[in-house]
Design an enzyme around this catalytic site. Structure first.
Site, short mmCIF file in Angstrom:
data_model
loop_
_atom_site.label_atom_id
_atom_site.label_comp_id
_atom_site.label_asym_id
_atom_site.label_seq_id
_atom_site.Cartn_x
_atom_site.Cartn_y
_atom_site.Cartn_z
N CYS A 118 0.60 -1.41 -0.40
CA CYS A 118 0.31 0.47 -0.39
C CYS A 118 0.59 0.93 -0.43
O CYS A 118 0.41 2.21 -0.40
CB CYS A 118 -0.83 -0.59 0.91
SG CYS A 118 -2.32 -0.91 1.12
N HIS A 145 -9.64 4.41 -0.17
CA HIS A 145 -8.28 3.55 -0.88
C HIS A 145 -7.67 3.33 -1.73
O HIS A 145 -7.54 2.08 -2.03
CB HIS A 145 -7.73 2.99 0.78
CG HIS A 145 -6.24 3.06 1.16
ND1 HIS A 145 -5.39 2.34 0.28
CD2 HIS A 145 -6.20 0.94 1.57
CE1 HIS A 145 -4.86 2.27 0.88
NE2 HIS A 145 -4.80 1.28 1.55
#
Lengths: 401, 484
Positions: free
Chosen positions: A88, A344
């Site tokens: 991420c 996200h």
């Protein structure tokens, strides 16, 4: 200590697509949406780009391998495109590639673009995927909430915090981010929630309930970077420069040795220490104006306040409950809603954080603009899980700050 | 017949869940009201991540308590439900037990009598044979088998020297009596009328074997202090004892009410229970039934008192958790399909090359210890994980399976796919060093907290449904009060 990146590279323009469930858009269109805003902001032509970096985390269920999807979507003039993946933290990794290219002098103007198309998987949350043939035999892949939830038990045991008090502090983190997201037209979730809703939500991975977890989104974000000199030559008045850019990667110590107690991010402490040194920050709690951190889960944001040395160890939950990180607090955190509400889209998130900091520094954040003019803004972008991860810290600020 | 071989040690394993037969009956009474007579008591049920191999490993570890594993000369796994038709199931057990490589291993199957036959082979062969019996049978919903069966495993180590029971001899008879059968590849038994099985099978075939066998062994029924007759049908062992002139009080409880009939494992389960209760000098008769009969005669010795504490049957039965979740049982046995969701679609393909290279770590939970610094880690690596020393290539094998550990971090994850949600997992630290992020098996909410003591068990990690391959690894289970 190397000389570092401070003030060597300026942000010429940034862009960010609307995050969310973009049922109508492919990744290509999301990339174009973010890029159009950035190149308009930069005021240059696509032919002036010398090199590009593309970040995508889940390419197998998304755009596929290589830098070709970016070159094709934007019809780039056959410049080199490097595809990066670092869990991420991929977005900050792409930014680092572009910034380093400019700093080295190899490129005058470089592009970093992150994209993720996650709403084509058929289910919520991150796609299940392999961690490699050796790990898969002996490791626990778990879910992202399951991996991060483990911080909570270790944290409350170490610091003597009750389950209830920690859960309340975690809930405050999410309530705050929802309040902020409600003011952000590009956010995935734009609805405020109250404490009771958060506290009584269904359990996902103990003790993380539904509202302790960010969702996953479709989206793209990008940055065009150059030298401060070229930026000025192109007519830019207010220059935002990169003050620090550090990435720290776990080497298996947390996972396989026994020194780590499970309550914090070892890599974030390493990256933050180096970043403050690189930026010349000696008292982050006083000097950092605002923060965008990797709030994939409420507990992540909470302990990260300590790992970034904003809160004292064992006291972040008190700062959280005191409103220190609220939009009107001393050091706002996730003033755009954060991963929790802005959304996200993995490969884009690190760039989205820098995008928000860039807007805030230039006073262009609209309804959510921090009233007290910020000068130094930090973003923290984390990939992996507490026990094994990649932690990226970027500090950007006004050129003269 | 005389032999210097005997029993050196025993072990047993019974999965922790005890499905209440009343729950099975209540769900099926609409269809099969006649099952009411079988609805009393409880049966053991294996968790989704157990199979005859994993259960055999647990019984074997129990049996080998306090023993040097290098003394094992061969492993035999007896079962009618072996996971692999062509891959040595006993070979997997050998790797999990981290036994030396220069030993034999083999599977025996084909009849509910296979474990007693294997035990005869072991006792008449070279010393150091580890005989494991393990069965996890399936039965259709609303069948008698569903109520009567139970899942369990037992282990007997044979050899010479300080035997806890002398082997006095054996007797076998073979008759193709098809009371039930299951063709290769099929899940379920096809069973004939129980009255015929009682009269022509148990009474005629086993009765005759008992009478002739006792005579051949040079004893009378009255000489037998403990008789193990693993027949689940009520009244049958009593009738057989009468015919063979065995004292009624010598009959061992067949454990059907608290465990069920564990198939091929049952004779060794009951033998283990008999040995747990036996006094030196007592004669123990063990019978096995299935297409004929086996009889084995033992005499307990003074060495019984010196056997180190272990779970055995007694401990395994005490470690029980009442269960009324009949639906979960059906799902875990593959009888009921539930909507597992897309997260269950992950490809579990196991490269054979990778597993072979890492078999000690994966199947044996063998880590490494730096010869120079003593730092323990899992798995081994070329360069030590120790932050203070980059020692390279100096790690020796360091088995972790028998080490206790404590929970450092944990969660109960409701998002990840698990057949038994929520799935518990976290980081555990072993006594003496070494850390592992492990799944926790057989866990309840009250079992998890930082600092909680855990022990390791060999379980199924995942199943590759596309290619019919089972991936095994180790999981942590809570150490319960009273466990040695």
């Amino acid at each position: 200590m190397p000389r570092g990146i401070k003030d060597k590279v300026a942000i010429l323009g940034m862009g960010c697509a609307k995050f969310g469930e973009r049922w109508d858009k492919d990744a290509d269109s999301l990339m174009v949406e973010a890029f159009n805003e950035a190149i308009g902001d930069a005021g240059i032509d696509v032919s002036q780009l010398d090199a590009a970096w593309l970040s995508v985390a889940f390419d197998a269920v998304n755009i596929g391998p290589s830098g070709i999807p970016l070159a094709t979507a934007l019809r780039l003039p056959n410049i080199g495109v490097t595809k990066v993946e670092n869990y991420c933290a991929s977005g900050t990794e792409a930014f680092r590639g572009a910034v380093y290219a400019v700093a080295s002098g190899a490129a005058d103007i470089a592009l970093a673009l992150g994209v993720e198309k996650l709403k084509d998987t058929g289910y919520g949350g991150l796609p299940v995927r392999t961690r490699g043939t050796t790990f898969d035999m002996v490791g626990v892949t778990g879910s992202a909430p399951g991996n991060f939830a483990q911080l909570a038990a270790a944290y409350r045991n170490k610091h003597g915090v009750s389950k209830e008090e920690l859960k309340r502090a975690m809930a405050h983190v999410s309530v705050k981010s929802h309040a902020n997201g409600a003011k952000n037209p590009k956010a995935h979730l734009q609805k405020a929630v109250d404490m009771d809703t958060v506290l009584n939500a269904p359990m996902i991975a103990e003790p993380l309930g539904l509202f302790d977890c960010c969702g996953v989104s479709d989206g793209a974000a990008c940055a065009i970077v150059t030298t401060p000199e070229i930026a000025r030559a192109l007519g830019k008045q207010d220059i935002v420069t990169v003050k620090a850019l550090q990435i720290s990667t776990s080497n298996g110590w947390e996972l396989q040795a026994s020194g780590w107690d499970g309550s914090y991010f070892h890599t974030t402490r390493v990256a933050a220490t180096k970043a403050y040194e690189e930026a010349g920050v000696t008292n982050p709690r006083e000097q950092i104006s605002l923060m965008e951190v990797h709030d994939c889960f409420s507990i992540t944001e909470l302990v990260t306040m300590e790992d970034l040395f904003i809160s004292k160890e064992g006291e972040a939950y008190k700062d959280v409950l005191d409103g220190f990180f609220d939009a009107d607090g001393k050091v706002p955190c996730q003033i755009d809603g954060g991963l929790k509400c802005f959304g996200h889209p993995i490969g884009a998130s690190g760039l989205r954080m820098i995008y928000e900091n860039y807007l805030q520094l230039l006073g262009r954040a609209g309804a959510r603009q921090r009233s007290n003019p910020p000068s130094l803004a930090l973003s923290h972008n984390l990939g992996g899980s507490p026990i094994q991860n990649v932690s990226a810290v970027a500090i950007v600020g006004l050129a003269d700050a | 017949m005389t032999s210097t071989n005997g029993i050196l040690a025993f072990g047993a394993y019974v999965p922790i869940r005890r499905l209440q037969r009343s729950a099975i009956y209540q769900a099926n009474a609409w269809f099969a009201a006649g099952l009411r007579g079988l609805a009393a008591g409880e049966r053991s049920v294996a968790n989704w991540d157990e199979d005859p191999i994993t259960m055999a490993v647990e019984a074997a570890r129990d049996c080998l308590t306090g023993l040097d594993r290098d003394t094992v000369s061969a492993v035999t796994l007896a079962s009618t439900t072996l996971p692999y038709a062509d891959r040595s199931n006993a070979g997997v057990v050998k790797e999990a037990l981290n036994l030396r490589t220069n030993i034999g291993a083999g599977d025996v199957t084909g009849s509910l009598r296979c474990a007693t036959s294997a035990l005869i082979q072991a006792l008449t062969g070279e010393p150091g044979r580890l005989v494991l019996a393990s069965d996890l049978r399936k039965a259709r919903a609303a069948s008698e088998g569903e109520l009567q069966q139970g899942d369990a495993s037992a282990a007997i180590l044979t050899g010479q020297g300080d035997v806890i029971a002398k082997f006095l001899g054996h007797y076998s008879a073979t008759v193709d009596f098809v009371d039930h059968y299951r063709a290769t590849g099929n899940d379920f038994d096809y069973t004939w009328e129980s009255r015929w099985i009682r009269d022509e099978g148990y009474t005629a075939i086993l009765g005759k074997a008992l009478t002739e066998g006792l005579a051949a062994l040079g004893v009378t029924g009255a000489d037998i202090d403990r008789a193990v007759i693993p027949i689940p049908l009520r009244g049958v062992p009593e009738g057989l004892a009468r015919v063979a002139k065995i004292k009624p009080e010598a009959l061992q409880d067949n454990l059907v009410s608290v465990l069920g009939d564990s198939g091929a494992a049952h004779p060794l389960i009951l033998l283990t229970a008999a040995l747990e209760a036996a006094k030196p000098g007592e004669k123990i008769l063990l019978a096995g039934f299935g297409q004929g009969a086996d009889l084995l005669l033992f005499e307990a010795t003074e060495a019984l008192a010196k056997l180190p504490a272990r779970m055995g049957v007694k401990g395994s039965l005490a470690r029980a958790r009442k269960d009324t979740n009949y639906m979960r049982f059906l799902f875990h046995r593959g009888i009921l399909q539930v909507e597992r969701g897309m997260r269950a679609e992950a490809d579990e393909k196991q490269p054979g090359t990778t597993l072979y290279r890492n078999r000690k770590a994966v199947l044996g939970l063998v880590g490494g210890r730096s010869a120079k610094t003593g730092a323990v880690q899992f798995p081994k690596s070329d360069i030590s994980v120790s932050p203070n020393d980059r020692a390279q290539g100096d790690q020796e094998d360091y088995p972790l399976a028998e080490k206790r550990a404590k929970i450092t971090t944990y969660t109960a994850d409701s998002l990840s796919y698990s057949p038994d949600p929520p799935v518990y997992y976290g980081a555990i630290d072993f006594e003496g060093g070494g850390r592992l992020v492990a799944e926790f098996a057989d866990c309840a909410p009250e079992d998890v907290e930082v600092g909680r003591e855990m022990r390791m068990v060999f379980r199924i990690k995942a199943v590759d449904d596309l290619r019919d391959f089972t991936k095994y690894f180790w999981k942590a289970v809570p150490v319960n009060a009273g466990e040695s």
